[in-house]
Design a protein around this motif. Structure first.
Motif, PDB file in Angstrom:
ATOM      1  N   ASP A 409       0.883  -1.204   0.056  1.00 45.23           N
ATOM      2  CA  ASP A 409      -0.018   0.016  -0.082  1.00 45.23           C
ATOM      3  C   ASP A 409       0.848   1.333   0.002  1.00 45.23           C
ATOM      4  O   ASP A 409       1.549   1.435   0.966  1.00 45.23           O
ATOM      5  CB  ASP A 409      -0.961   0.044   1.232  1.00 45.23           C
ATOM      6  N   GLU A 410       1.008   1.954  -1.170  1.00 43.05           N
ATOM      7  CA  GLU A 410       1.795   3.238  -1.138  1.00 43.05           C
ATOM      8  C   GLU A 410       0.751   4.377  -1.091  1.00 43.05           C
ATOM      9  O   GLU A 410       1.357   5.676  -1.694  1.00 43.05           O
ATOM     10  CB  GLU A 410       2.394   3.359  -2.444  1.00 43.05           C
ATOM     11  N   GLN A 411      -0.326   4.369  -0.331  1.00 44.80           N
ATOM     12  CA  GLN A 411      -0.966   5.421  -0.121  1.00 44.80           C
ATOM     13  C   GLN A 411      -0.308   6.549   0.336  1.00 44.80           C
ATOM     14  O   GLN A 411       0.410   6.562   1.213  1.00 44.80           O
ATOM     15  CB  GLN A 411      -2.189   5.016   0.792  1.00 44.80           C
ATOM     16  N   SER A 412      -0.629   7.926  -0.209  1.00 48.31           N
ATOM     17  CA  SER A 412       0.179   9.027   0.163  1.00 48.31           C
ATOM     18  C   SER A 412      -0.717  10.105   0.355  1.00 48.31           C
ATOM     19  O   SER A 412      -1.427  10.599  -0.552  1.00 48.31           O
ATOM     20  CB  SER A 412       1.269   9.338  -0.599  1.00 48.31           C
ATOM     21  N   ILE A 413      -1.090  10.562   1.741  1.00 47.71           N
ATOM     22  CA  ILE A 413      -1.922  11.723   2.028  1.00 47.71           C
ATOM     23  C   ILE A 413      -1.209  12.964   1.285  1.00 47.71           C
ATOM     24  O   ILE A 413      -1.758  13.807   0.769  1.00 47.71           O
ATOM     25  CB  ILE A 413      -2.165  11.902   3.196  1.00 47.71           C
ATOM     26  N   ALA A 414       0.229  13.205   1.438  1.00 50.38           N
ATOM     27  CA  ALA A 414       0.955  14.267   0.879  1.00 50.38           C
ATOM     28  C   ALA A 414       0.594  14.404  -0.446  1.00 50.38           C
ATOM     29  O   ALA A 414       0.646  15.628  -1.037  1.00 50.38           O
ATOM     30  CB  ALA A 414       2.202  14.388   1.422  1.00 50.38           C
ATOM     31  N   GLN A 415       0.418  13.521  -1.313  1.00 49.10           N
ATOM     32  CA  GLN A 415       0.835  13.395  -2.696  1.00 49.10           C
ATOM     33  C   GLN A 415      -0.903  13.335  -3.024  1.00 49.10           C
ATOM     34  O   GLN A 415      -0.733  13.351  -4.396  1.00 49.10           O
ATOM     35  CB  GLN A 415       1.530  12.588  -3.267  1.00 49.10           C
ATOM     36  N   SER A 416      -1.965  13.293  -2.040  1.00 48.27           N
ATOM     37  CA  SER A 416      -3.332  13.100  -2.587  1.00 48.27           C
ATOM     38  C   SER A 416      -3.294  11.917  -3.537  1.00 48.27           C
ATOM     39  O   SER A 416      -4.127  11.740  -4.205  1.00 48.27           O
ATOM     40  CB  SER A 416      -3.779  14.221  -3.508  1.00 48.27           C
ATOM     41  N   LEU A 417      -2.565  10.688  -2.956  1.00 46.56           N
ATOM     42  CA  LEU A 417      -2.843   9.424  -3.695  1.00 46.56           C
ATOM     43  C   LEU A 417      -3.474   8.415  -2.947  1.00 46.56           C
ATOM     44  O   LEU A 417      -3.126   8.340  -1.557  1.00 46.56           O
ATOM     45  CB  LEU A 417      -1.572   8.991  -4.184  1.00 46.56           C
ATOM     46  N   SER A 418      -4.481   7.894  -3.505  1.00 46.65           N
ATOM     47  CA  SER A 418      -5.202   6.623  -2.830  1.00 46.65           C
ATOM     48  C   SER A 418      -4.423   5.601  -3.156  1.00 46.65           C
ATOM     49  O   SER A 418      -3.514   5.673  -3.758  1.00 46.65           O
ATOM     50  CB  SER A 418      -6.574   6.663  -3.315  1.00 46.65           C
ATOM     51  N   THR A 419      -5.045   4.132  -2.318  1.00 48.89           N
ATOM     52  CA  THR A 419      -4.142   3.188  -2.720  1.00 48.89           C
ATOM     53  C   THR A 419      -4.207   2.599  -4.122  1.00 48.89           C
ATOM     54  O   THR A 419      -3.348   2.044  -4.826  1.00 48.89           O
ATOM     55  CB  THR A 419      -4.827   1.997  -1.806  1.00 48.89           C
ATOM     56  N   PHE A 420      -5.433   3.171  -4.720  1.00 49.02           N
ATOM     57  CA  PHE A 420      -5.535   2.417  -6.042  1.00 49.02           C
ATOM     58  C   PHE A 420      -4.686   3.344  -7.082  1.00 49.02           C
ATOM     59  O   PHE A 420      -4.101   3.118  -7.805  1.00 49.02           O
ATOM     60  CB  PHE A 420      -6.896   2.697  -6.609  1.00 49.02           C
ATOM     61  N   LEU A 445      -2.980  -7.136  -8.830  1.00 45.31           N
ATOM     62  CA  LEU A 445      -3.271  -6.251 -10.027  1.00 45.31           C
ATOM     63  C   LEU A 445      -4.811  -6.033 -10.135  1.00 45.31           C
ATOM     64  O   LEU A 445      -5.772  -6.883 -10.175  1.00 45.31           O
ATOM     65  CB  LEU A 445      -2.739  -7.068 -11.221  1.00 45.31           C
ATOM     66  N   GLY A 446      -5.077  -4.687 -10.108  1.00 46.31           N
ATOM     67  CA  GLY A 446      -6.395  -4.152 -10.422  1.00 46.31           C
ATOM     68  C   GLY A 446      -7.397  -3.949  -9.061  1.00 46.31           C
ATOM     69  O   GLY A 446      -8.469  -3.691  -8.998  1.00 46.31           O
ATOM     70  N   ALA A 447      -6.615  -4.378  -7.903  1.00 47.04           N
ATOM     71  CA  ALA A 447      -7.352  -4.128  -6.552  1.00 47.04           C
ATOM     72  C   ALA A 447      -7.527  -2.750  -6.325  1.00 47.04           C
ATOM     73  O   ALA A 447      -6.674  -1.980  -6.803  1.00 47.04           O
ATOM     74  CB  ALA A 447      -6.574  -4.795  -5.430  1.00 47.04           C
ATOM     75  N   GLY A 448      -8.278  -2.332  -5.430  1.00 45.68           N
ATOM     76  CA  GLY A 448      -8.772  -1.064  -4.735  1.00 45.68           C
ATOM     77  C   GLY A 448      -9.667  -0.346  -5.440  1.00 45.68           C
ATOM     78  O   GLY A 448      -9.743   0.813  -5.225  1.00 45.68           O
ATOM     79  N   THR A 449     -10.517  -0.921  -6.495  1.00 43.97           N
ATOM     80  CA  THR A 449     -11.524  -0.307  -7.279  1.00 43.97           C
ATOM     81  C   THR A 449     -12.462  -1.207  -7.499  1.00 43.97           C
ATOM     82  O   THR A 449     -12.571  -2.450  -6.905  1.00 43.97           O
ATOM     83  CB  THR A 449     -10.959   0.359  -8.568  1.00 43.97           C
ATOM     84  N   GLY A 454     -12.203  -3.270 -11.808  1.00 44.16           N
ATOM     85  CA  GLY A 454     -10.617  -3.517 -11.884  1.00 44.16           C
ATOM     86  C   GLY A 454     -10.172  -5.010 -12.468  1.00 44.16           C
ATOM     87  O   GLY A 454      -8.923  -5.072 -12.808  1.00 44.16           O
ATOM     88  N   ALA A 455     -10.943  -5.734 -12.664  1.00 45.95           N
ATOM     89  CA  ALA A 455     -10.706  -7.037 -13.505  1.00 45.95           C
ATOM     90  C   ALA A 455     -10.372  -6.816 -14.955  1.00 45.95           C
ATOM     91  O   ALA A 455      -9.488  -7.339 -15.682  1.00 45.95           O
ATOM     92  CB  ALA A 455     -11.750  -8.085 -13.347  1.00 45.95           C
ATOM     93  N   ALA A 456     -11.012  -5.975 -15.354  1.00 49.24           N
ATOM     94  CA  ALA A 456     -10.948  -5.471 -17.117  1.00 49.24           C
ATOM     95  C   ALA A 456      -9.657  -4.798 -17.035  1.00 49.24           C
ATOM     96  O   ALA A 456      -8.857  -4.834 -17.900  1.00 49.24           O
ATOM     97  CB  ALA A 456     -12.111  -4.465 -17.258  1.00 49.24           C
ATOM     98  N   LEU A 457      -9.388  -3.850 -16.296  1.00 47.73           N
ATOM     99  CA  LEU A 457      -8.096  -3.185 -15.943  1.00 47.73           C
ATOM    100  C   LEU A 457      -6.913  -3.991 -15.829  1.00 47.73           C
ATOM    101  O   LEU A 457      -5.777  -3.794 -16.378  1.00 47.73           O
ATOM    102  CB  LEU A 457      -8.221  -2.092 -14.877  1.00 47.73           C
ATOM    103  N   ALA A 458      -7.009  -5.069 -15.031  1.00 44.72           N
ATOM    104  CA  ALA A 458      -5.796  -5.857 -14.817  1.00 44.72           C
ATOM    105  C   ALA A 458      -5.604  -6.674 -15.982  1.00 44.72           C
ATOM    106  O   ALA A 458      -4.443  -7.024 -16.515  1.00 44.72           O
ATOM    107  CB  ALA A 458      -6.103  -6.907 -13.384  1.00 44.72           C
ATOM    108  N   ALA A 459      -6.680  -7.051 -16.806  1.00 44.56           N
ATOM    109  CA  ALA A 459      -6.531  -7.819 -18.036  1.00 44.56           C
ATOM    110  C   ALA A 459      -5.864  -6.880 -19.009  1.00 44.56           C
ATOM    111  O   ALA A 459      -4.971  -7.451 -19.997  1.00 44.56           O
ATOM    112  CB  ALA A 459      -7.923  -8.233 -18.513  1.00 44.56           C
ATOM    113  N   ALA A 460      -6.329  -5.694 -19.224  1.00 46.05           N
ATOM    114  CA  ALA A 460      -5.526  -4.870 -20.227  1.00 46.05           C
ATOM    115  C   ALA A 460      -4.184  -4.535 -19.784  1.00 46.05           C
ATOM    116  O   ALA A 460      -3.342  -4.570 -20.878  1.00 46.05           O
ATOM    117  CB  ALA A 460      -6.260  -3.501 -19.922  1.00 46.05           C
TER     118      ALA A 460
END
Length: 496
Positions: A409-420, A445-449, A454-460
């Motif tokens: 989990d690289e979630q970053s509040i400082a950079q306004s980044l969610s886990t996804f 892959l594709g988790a967090g949404t 997520g499955a379609a994104l992972a396949a892509a």
């Protein structure tokens, strides 16, 4: 290229460094681990490093009865300090230098002895290539080929220093004379003081168990303050409790002065001898500094051997192209942690079959999927750093130009980044840099949404890396990806 910047931390290699440094016995070795233990892409260079490690393993096992001491003294500061003329090395520095140089000589001699013994078995074969092939430690000999040894300098230092690292009486005629005079003078003072003490004891001025002592470099007699005027002499000091004063009898003042003069003369002569010896060392500073680098390498290889024995690491078959086939592999840090708690490690078999470049790993939560990815990443990184790995002998390991990982989990509040969002930033960076010489490790892959998206994104993403020819290990919990793997060429299903 290794991605992301904290790659070593993510797979646990930073802790492997720490374990290796803990097994080194010198700063030379720990600095080698910090600065020289790096990811390599060149097949021949990796193979050479692995051969050095393998031969050192054998050397430490087979040559344990040799009369050789591996001393790794860091004398680099002393070497830098003596570059200017009229500077000199101190006794301990020269003693450490001698022991470090002797390590190089002894180590080289054992390697040469092994080579000579093998050449004798060839019975008259004069072909140079055959001789080189018959050497027991070819990689170690090649590693030592540019290192200069200084047997004459070692003998010269030994002629000056005794086995405790102190300048010998025989280092010069002048020093021998000074120390002889010093010994006679001290003996004379001791005799005089014993006579004075004996007389004072008979008179009752001092206790029966009193003996001469040294104060500020002068031999004196301890006396009770009330009786200090009973003995003629100079009061030099008193004890911390004030219950004892230290008197230098008048009869030995001149002799004590003589001792001081002789001590000063002794120190001047020692410095002269050290300066003379340092002058003989100075022309070889550059070669000695290089030998220090090699000593660090030897210390590292010795530490690596201990590390390998602890984790039962071996040298698998190495091939010069991307390939992944690990049999009974395990993560050394996980094994260490489980052993502390009395638990048993379950090894992994991770193989990309021929014509398959993508491995989709599924399994339940807490089933070991992420550990599998970290194990693959760590062992591949270790082998490309020239280290043996904890696998079975039938494992085959290839060489990759790049290793990319997206895990955790690289979630970053400082950079306004969610886990996804953080995962997508990593994935985009990987897709820009990867090619058919890359190993890519995707966790969930594709988790967090939304699951469908997520499955379609992972396949892509998988389809994209499949098109570039990269080798991929990806974990997933999407059933759609399992179906995708079953129906897509070059993709293989696996499970934990």
């Amino acid at each position: 290229m290794i991605y992301p910047y904290n790659f070593e931390k993510k797979i646990g290699f930073d802790e492997i460094r720490t374990l290796l440094k803990g097994r080194c016995i010198s700063t030379l070795g720990t600095e080698w681990v910090d600065n020289k233990l790096t990811f390599m892409k060149d097949f021949d260079l990796i193979r050479t490093n692995l051969m050095e490690a393998k031969e050192m393993n054998r050397f430490l096992t087979e040559e344990d009865d040799c009369d050789i001491e591996l001393n790794f003294f860091d004398i680099r500061q002393a070497m830098m300090r003596i570059k200017p003329e009229r500077t000199h090395m101190e006794e301990l520095e020269l003693f450490d230098l001698k022991r470090a140089l002797k390590t190089i000589v002894d180590f080289t001699d054992v390697l040469d002895k092994g080579s000579d013994e093998d050449e004798e078995e060839e019975e008259g074969d004069n072909d140079d290539a055959s001789k080189e092939a018959s050497t027991r430690y070819p990689a170690l000999k090649a590693m030592m080929s540019d290192v200069k040894t200084f047997p004459l300098l070692i003998k010269r230092i030994e002629s000056v220093l005794n086995k405790y690292g102190k300048v010998k009486d025989t280092a010069s005629n002048e020093l021998l004379t000074i120390r002889h005079s010093l010994e006679q003078t001290v003996r004379g003072i001791s005799h005089s003081l014993r006579s004075i003490i004996s007389e004072a004891q008979n008179e009752g001025y001092i206790e029966r168990d009193v003996s001469p002592t040294l104060r500020d470099g002068r031999l004196v007699i301890p006396v009770a303050p009330a009786l200090k005027r009973k003995i003629k002499g100079i009061i030099h000091d008193e004890s911390a409790t004030g219950k004892t004063v230290f008197i230098e009898p008048t009869a030995v003042v001149e002799a004590n002065n003589r001792i001081r003069e002789l001590k000063a003369a002794e120190r001047r002569e020692i410095i002269r001898i050290l300066q003379e010896l340092t002058t003989e060392v100075r022309p070889h500073i550059q070669d000695i500094m290089f030998s220090q680098i090699v000593l660090g390498h030897i210390d590292y290889l010795r530490a690596l051997s201990a590390f390998s024995n602890t984790f039962k690491a071996i040298f698998p078959t190495l091939v010069p192209h991307p390939m992944l086939s690990l049999s009974q592999a395990y993560h050394p840090l996980l094994q260490q942690s489980l052993e502390k708690h009395g638990k048993k490690m379950v090894p992994l078999d991770v193989t990309l079959p021929k014509n398959k470049k993508i491995l989709l790993i599924s399994g339940p939560n807490a089933g070991g999927k992420s550990v599998c990815l970290k194990t693959v990443g760590l062992l591949q990184y270790m082998i490309q750093c020239g280290m043996p790995i904890p696998v079975k002998e039938n494992s085959v390991v290839g060489i990759f130009d790049d290793i990319f990982i997206d895990i955790g989990d690289e979630q970053s509040i400082a950079q306004s980044l969610s886990t996804f969002s953080s995962h997508m930033v990593n994935i985009v960076g990987i897709l820009k840099e990867a090619d058919d010489e890359s190993l890519i490790l995707f966790d969930e892959l594709g988790a967090g949404t939304d699951p469908v998206e997520g499955a379609a994104l992972a396949a892509a993403v998988i389809e994209s890396v499949r098109g570039m020819g990269a080798q991929v290990c990806a974990t997933t919990h999407y059933a759609e990806l399992k179906v995708y793997a079953m129906t897509t060429p070059g993709v293989e299903n696996a499970s934990c």
